[in-house]
Design an enzyme around this catalytic site. Structure first.
Site, PDB file in Angstrom:
ATOM      1  N   SER A 160      14.990 100.418  44.237  1.00 53.29           N
ATOM      2  CA  SER A 160      16.030 100.668  43.236  1.00 53.29           C
ATOM      3  C   SER A 160      17.379 100.506  43.916  1.00 53.29           C
ATOM      4  CB  SER A 160      15.904 102.085  42.645  1.00 53.29           C
ATOM      5  OG  SER A 160      16.127 103.061  43.642  1.00 53.29           O
TER       6      SER A 160
ATOM      7  N   GLY B 299      47.888 108.055  30.567  1.00 47.50           N
ATOM      8  CA  GLY B 299      46.556 108.637  30.556  1.00 47.50           C
ATOM      9  C   GLY B 299      46.544 110.018  31.190  1.00 47.50           C
TER      10      GLY B 299
ATOM     11  N   ARG C 150      19.941  98.203  34.172  1.00 51.96           N
ATOM     12  CA  ARG C 150      20.638  99.117  33.269  1.00 51.96           C
ATOM     13  C   ARG C 150      22.127  99.110  33.605  1.00 51.96           C
ATOM     14  NH1 ARG C 150      16.544  98.807  30.992  1.00 51.96           N
ATOM     15  NH2 ARG C 150      15.209 100.431  30.088  1.00 51.96           N
TER      16      ARG C 150
ATOM     17  N   ARG D 108      57.098 127.524  36.692  1.00 55.69           N
ATOM     18  CA  ARG D 108      57.276 128.709  37.534  1.00 55.69           C
ATOM     19  C   ARG D 108      58.317 128.487  38.630  1.00 55.69           C
ATOM     20  NH1 ARG D 108      51.492 131.998  37.469  1.00 55.69           N
ATOM     21  NH2 ARG D 108      51.613 132.337  35.205  1.00 55.69           N
TER      22      ARG D 108
ATOM     23  N   ARG E 250      41.366  99.467  36.642  1.00 59.31           N
ATOM     24  CA  ARG E 250      41.634  98.135  36.106  1.00 59.31           C
ATOM     25  C   ARG E 250      42.276  97.239  37.158  1.00 59.31           C
ATOM     26  NH1 ARG E 250      44.718  99.629  32.330  1.00 59.31           N
ATOM     27  NH2 ARG E 250      46.709  99.118  33.278  1.00 59.31           N
TER      28      ARG E 250
ATOM     29  N   ASP F  81      52.603 104.513  36.555  1.00 59.61           N
ATOM     30  CA  ASP F  81      53.654 103.502  36.657  1.00 59.61           C
ATOM     31  C   ASP F  81      54.351 103.224  35.324  1.00 59.61           C
ATOM     32  OD1 ASP F  81      51.492 102.243  35.497  1.00 59.61           O
ATOM     33  OD2 ASP F  81      51.407 100.595  36.928  1.00 59.61           O
TER      34      ASP F  81
ATOM     35  N   ARG G 123      52.471 123.909  35.189  1.00 58.11           N
ATOM     36  CA  ARG G 123      52.579 125.320  35.576  1.00 58.11           C
ATOM     37  C   ARG G 123      53.535 125.494  36.754  1.00 58.11           C
ATOM     38  NH1 ARG G 123      49.772 128.159  39.567  1.00 58.11           N
ATOM     39  NH2 ARG G 123      49.374 130.384  39.187  1.00 58.11           N
ATOM     40  N   ALA G 124      53.413 124.623  37.758  1.00 56.79           N
ATOM     41  CA  ALA G 124      54.257 124.732  38.945  1.00 56.79           C
ATOM     42  C   ALA G 124      55.720 124.448  38.616  1.00 56.79           C
ATOM     43  CB  ALA G 124      53.758 123.769  40.027  1.00 56.79           C
TER      44      ALA G 124
ATOM     45  N   ASP H 290      46.737 104.600  42.238  1.00 54.24           N
ATOM     46  CA  ASP H 290      47.339 103.291  42.478  1.00 54.24           C
ATOM     47  C   ASP H 290      48.865 103.325  42.527  1.00 54.24           C
ATOM     48  OD1 ASP H 290      47.684 103.935  39.823  1.00 54.24           O
ATOM     49  OD2 ASP H 290      47.127 101.963  39.043  1.00 54.24           O
TER      50      ASP H 290
ATOM     51  N   ARG I 176      38.235 111.184  33.264  1.00 57.14           N
ATOM     52  CA  ARG I 176      39.552 111.808  33.094  1.00 57.14           C
ATOM     53  C   ARG I 176      39.471 113.314  32.862  1.00 57.14           C
ATOM     54  NH1 ARG I 176      43.552 108.299  32.825  1.00 57.14           N
ATOM     55  NH2 ARG I 176      43.280 106.216  31.924  1.00 57.14           N
TER      56      ARG I 176
ATOM     57  N   THR J 140      47.705 110.337  37.902  1.00 57.68           N
ATOM     58  CA  THR J 140      46.819 109.274  37.429  1.00 57.68           C
ATOM     59  C   THR J 140      45.561 109.263  38.284  1.00 57.68           C
ATOM     60  OG1 THR J 140      46.513 106.872  37.268  1.00 57.68           O
ATOM     61  CG2 THR J 140      48.158 107.647  38.830  1.00 57.68           C
TER      62      THR J 140
ATOM     63  N   ASP K  89      43.675 106.828  38.992  1.00 56.70           N
ATOM     64  CA  ASP K  89      43.423 105.571  39.699  1.00 56.70           C
ATOM     65  C   ASP K  89      43.923 105.557  41.138  1.00 56.70           C
ATOM     66  OD1 ASP K  89      42.188 104.493  37.494  1.00 56.70           O
ATOM     67  OD2 ASP K  89      43.965 103.429  36.782  1.00 56.70           O
TER      68      ASP K  89
ATOM     69  N   ARG L  15      51.375 107.286  23.618  1.00 58.31           N
ATOM     70  CA  ARG L  15      52.116 106.053  23.849  1.00 58.31           C
ATOM     71  C   ARG L  15      53.266 105.994  22.853  1.00 58.31           C
ATOM     72  NH1 ARG L  15      49.350 103.078  27.380  1.00 58.31           N
ATOM     73  NH2 ARG L  15      47.079 103.344  27.513  1.00 58.31           N
TER      74      ARG L  15
END
Length: 328
Positions: free
Chosen positions: A220, A15, A252, A29, A176, A107, A25-26, A134, A261, A130, A132, A76
């Site tokens: 609320s 992802g 809602r 360079r 997830r 991962d 870029r790094a 994680d 992302r 990523t 996440d 993928r």
């Protein structure tokens, strides 16, 4: 790795995450600085299999530090999971004189890299990209800070309409298997409840919490839900259940989805990506392989790819306590 590395390839996989371009870029360079040729691999491992390469110099990566996504694309690759696919990928690297590889991803990306090392002993280093957060071995992954800011901004806007209509909003965020985005954005946005995979709140506790909020005069509420939370099959089922117990609430559900992302990376992610991109190239030139570069206590660190994949970052119990206290 007896011969000096003269050419390093870089790819992005899995992802996309804001800051991946800054990392590319790094890397490019840093290669230029150390007089090493840099090759960009398009479409991740699939591009590696097909030999979809382009030589990159410092000018190729001008003005990409502020862009979200990845200029090298991501895809993928079922073929890379086969021996034949990995053999093709290795063959293209050797034929193009590429001596090392930088992997930017999570991962799944690192799992593929480990397999590549086992089969071909090919030098490579991973950079954690990523949203996440994680990945074990780094305090923050590239894209996480930007995603948090995106989520908080969205929840702030949702709260405006929730307050105007006495609504209870369930806001689902990515995560997830890990609740880092939900927990930190929930605290930052002042959510009444935060549901994460690591801590099963349970329906009874959630109902009790919402009852207390109502008794205290809250008209609320915002409940931030990590997509991996175990209470219901999904956030919509959870919303239906709460509707039965709170008929006076206008329920809602808002799923933020892939908007988390995208977007221009935050300053933090740009700096993090730049530091890790340089560190990855320097590690390879120092003959270090099979590791992920990360950031620990604001210092660049390394951890074996096997540990980065197999071990987990734990949720900070202090943050759970803060969330409980500040949601009163």
């Amino acid at each position: 790795m007896n011969e000096p590395i003269k050419k390093i390839a870089v790819l992005t996989s899995g992802g996309d995450a804001p800051g991946m371009n800054a990392a590319i870029r790094a890397v490019v360079r840093a290669c230029t600085y150390y007089r090493v040729e840099c090759v960009g691999v398009y479409r991740g491992y699939q591009g590696l299999i097909e030999g979809d390469f382009e030589t990159l110099n410092a000018r190729h990566v001008s003005n990409i530090i502020s862009k979200g996504g990845t200029i090298l694309k991501s895809a993928r690759s079922a073929e890379f999971r086969t021996e034949e696919g990995r053999f093709k990928a290795h063959k293209h690297l050797i034929e193009n004189g590429i001596g090392a590889l930088v992997l930017i991803g999570g991962d799944g990306t690192f799992t593929g890299g480990l397999k590549f090392i086992e089969e071909f002993n090919f030098p490579l280093v991973g950079i954690p990209g990523t949203i996440d957060n994680d990945i074990y071995g780094t305090d923050n992954t590239i894209g996480y800070d930007t995603a948090l800011n995106t989520v908080v901004e969205a929840i702030d806007k949702i709260r405006d309409t929730a307050s105007s209509h006495n609504r209870l909003f369930f806001v689902e965020v990515m995560g997830r298997d890990a609740g880092f985005i939900a927990l930190n954005s929930g605290i930052g946005a002042g959510a009444e409840e935060i549901l994460i995979p690591e801590k099963n709140l349970g329906l009874d506790r959630l109902v009790e919490s919402l009852n207390k909020s109502k008794e205290k005069g809250k008209t609320s509420s915002i409940v931030v839900v990590s997509e991996g939370d175990k209470i219901g099959k999904n956030v919509f089922e959870l919303g239906d259940y709460i509707t039965e117990h709170f008929p006076n609430y206008d329920i809602r559900v808002s799923v933020l989805g892939h908007m988390q992302r995208g977007g221009s990376p935050s300053c933090y992610d740009r700096v993090l990506a730049s530091r890790l991109g340089v560190a990855a190239v320097e590690a390879l030139l120092d003959r270090t392989t099979g590791v992920m570069v990360g950031i620990t206590n604001n210092k660049v660190s390394t951890v074996g790819l096997n540990k980065a994949i197999k071990m987990n970052n734990d949720i900070d119990p202090e943050l759970l306590k803060v969330a409980e206290i500040t949601s009163i």
